[in-house]
Scaffold this motif. Structure first.
Motif, PDB file in Angstrom:
ATOM      1  N   GLN A  67       0.821  -1.205   0.000  1.00 23.83           N
ATOM      2  CA  GLN A  67       0.000   0.000   0.000  1.00 23.83           C
ATOM      3  C   GLN A  67       0.861   1.264   0.000  1.00 23.83           C
ATOM      4  O   GLN A  67       0.528   2.247  -0.657  1.00 23.83           O
ATOM      5  CB  GLN A  67      -0.924  -0.008   1.230  1.00 23.83           C
ATOM      6  N   ALA A 187      -0.458  -3.130  -7.610  1.00 23.08           N
ATOM      7  CA  ALA A 187      -1.287  -2.382  -6.659  1.00 23.08           C
ATOM      8  C   ALA A 187      -1.427  -0.919  -7.047  1.00 23.08           C
ATOM      9  O   ALA A 187      -2.440  -0.284  -6.751  1.00 23.08           O
ATOM     10  CB  ALA A 187      -0.697  -2.497  -5.261  1.00 23.08           C
ATOM     11  N   THR A 189      -1.931   0.385  -9.952  1.00 21.31           N
ATOM     12  CA  THR A 189      -3.008   0.588 -10.919  1.00 21.31           C
ATOM     13  C   THR A 189      -4.351   0.067 -10.424  1.00 21.31           C
ATOM     14  O   THR A 189      -5.391   0.421 -10.977  1.00 21.31           O
ATOM     15  CB  THR A 189      -2.664  -0.099 -12.253  1.00 21.31           C
ATOM     16  N   ILE A 190      -4.330  -0.768  -9.384  1.00 21.98           N
ATOM     17  CA  ILE A 190      -5.586  -1.320  -8.850  1.00 21.98           C
ATOM     18  C   ILE A 190      -6.182  -0.400  -7.799  1.00 21.98           C
ATOM     19  O   ILE A 190      -7.375  -0.059  -7.856  1.00 21.98           O
ATOM     20  CB  ILE A 190      -5.352  -2.727  -8.277  1.00 21.98           C
ATOM     21  N   ASP A 191      -5.382   0.013  -6.829  1.00 25.16           N
ATOM     22  CA  ASP A 191      -5.927   0.870  -5.775  1.00 25.16           C
ATOM     23  C   ASP A 191      -4.928   1.932  -5.312  1.00 25.16           C
ATOM     24  O   ASP A 191      -4.969   2.389  -4.174  1.00 25.16           O
ATOM     25  CB  ASP A 191      -6.399   0.047  -4.570  1.00 25.16           C
ATOM     26  N   GLY A 192      -4.010   2.321  -6.205  1.00 27.50           N
ATOM     27  CA  GLY A 192      -3.008   3.316  -5.863  1.00 27.50           C
ATOM     28  C   GLY A 192      -3.121   4.573  -6.702  1.00 27.50           C
ATOM     29  O   GLY A 192      -4.218   4.950  -7.140  1.00 27.50           O
ATOM     30  N   ALA A 195      -4.881   4.241 -10.094  1.00 24.52           N
ATOM     31  CA  ALA A 195      -6.180   3.560 -10.128  1.00 24.52           C
ATOM     32  C   ALA A 195      -7.254   4.489 -10.671  1.00 24.52           C
ATOM     33  O   ALA A 195      -7.146   5.713 -10.592  1.00 24.52           O
ATOM     34  CB  ALA A 195      -6.566   3.090  -8.728  1.00 24.52           C
ATOM     35  N   GLY A 196      -8.310   3.900 -11.241  1.00 21.19           N
ATOM     36  CA  GLY A 196      -9.427   4.685 -11.740  1.00 21.19           C
ATOM     37  C   GLY A 196      -9.131   5.453 -13.001  1.00 21.19           C
ATOM     38  O   GLY A 196      -9.880   6.358 -13.380  1.00 21.19           O
TER      39      GLY A 196
END
Length: 256
Positions: A67, A187, A189-192, A195-196
């Motif tokens: 994270q 991570a 690109t997924i939730d860092g 992301a989005g």
């Protein structure tokens, strides 16, 4: 390449937080894992030295290393580098990714460079790609390629160019380091920080926003890979990696 000439291959810039990929490799090689618990405070005071702050003084509290990488925590990487690594460890890890060291013999590297940190302030700054660290866009694409393939390989000359001496030897990454870095970059690109966005599924990477030592607007970076294609997007004086470089990477990858 809109930098002109061969600048993407030869001109060096501060890589900013994309260099955390190299620092993370050293941390993974020295006992940490993507699931290790770390702190990401708004600021970190190096004992008897300067204070390091996160972008916009963001405080994410206790997180995993995965994270912290995804959120691009300067304070995490500065503290872990000061407490767990040293200048020689960081220099050796950077050398494994094609970086030479300033002041050493010519020909060591045309990829990137950094000075051997003289104190903990310099070590902390280098850990997140500022300080003395410089790299070409091509150099950072090779870092991303090494994560995907598990082996750093030098760039080969184009077909119509004569090789300039012997190419450096390839350097394999320890399996736990390569696997750990893939987890960290996924991570992002997924939730860092990436992301989005419009990046196609399966893209992994690392954003970077680098200060211009000449005092201009920040440079924007995004390095990564998708499948067997590695890339580095660099926008000179573009601002943030998220705002300027990630959209370019998304358009590029979706056009393939």
């Amino acid at each position: 390449d809109r930098l002109g000439g061969r600048a993407a291959f030869e001109r060096k810039y501060a890589p900013g937080s994309t260099f955390k990929t190299v620092t993370a490799a050293a941390l993974l090689a020295n006992g940490l894992s993507p699931d290790s618990t770390v702190e990401c405070p708004a600021s970190y005071q190096i004992p008897f030295n300067r204070s390091i702050s996160n972008y916009h003084n963001e405080d994410h509290g206790t997180v995993t290393l995965r994270q912290a990488f995804a959120l691009s925590c300067n304070t995490t990487f500065a503290r872990l580098t000061v407490e767990r690594l040293n200048g020689d460890t960081l220099v050796d890890q950077a050398r494994a990714f094609g970086f030479g060291v300033q002041g050493e013999s010519a020909g060591t590297s045309t990829c990137g460079s950094l000075g051997r940190p003289a104190n903990q302030d310099a070590l902390a700054e280098d850990s997140f790609g500022q300080g003395t660290v410089e790299a070409t866009p091509l150099c950072m694409a090779l870092v991303a390629a090494a994560v995907e393939s598990g082996e750093w390989r030098p760039a080969r000359p184009l077909a119509d160019e004569a090789p300039q001496g012997e190419l450096p030897q390839s350097v394999p990454l320890p399996s736990n380091v390569a696997e750990g870095l893939r987890s960290l970059m996924s991570a992002v690109t997924i939730d860092g920080t990436a992301a989005g966005s419009d990046l196609p599924q399966g893209t992994a990477g690392k954003t970077g926003t680098a200060e211009d030592y000449r005092g201009g607007q920040d440079h924007a970076w995004f390095i990564g890979y998708r499948g067997d294609l590695a890339f580095a997007v660099f926008v000179e004086h573009g601002g943030t990696g998220r705002g300027a470089a990630v959209p370019v990477a998304a358009r590029f990858l979706r056009a393939l």
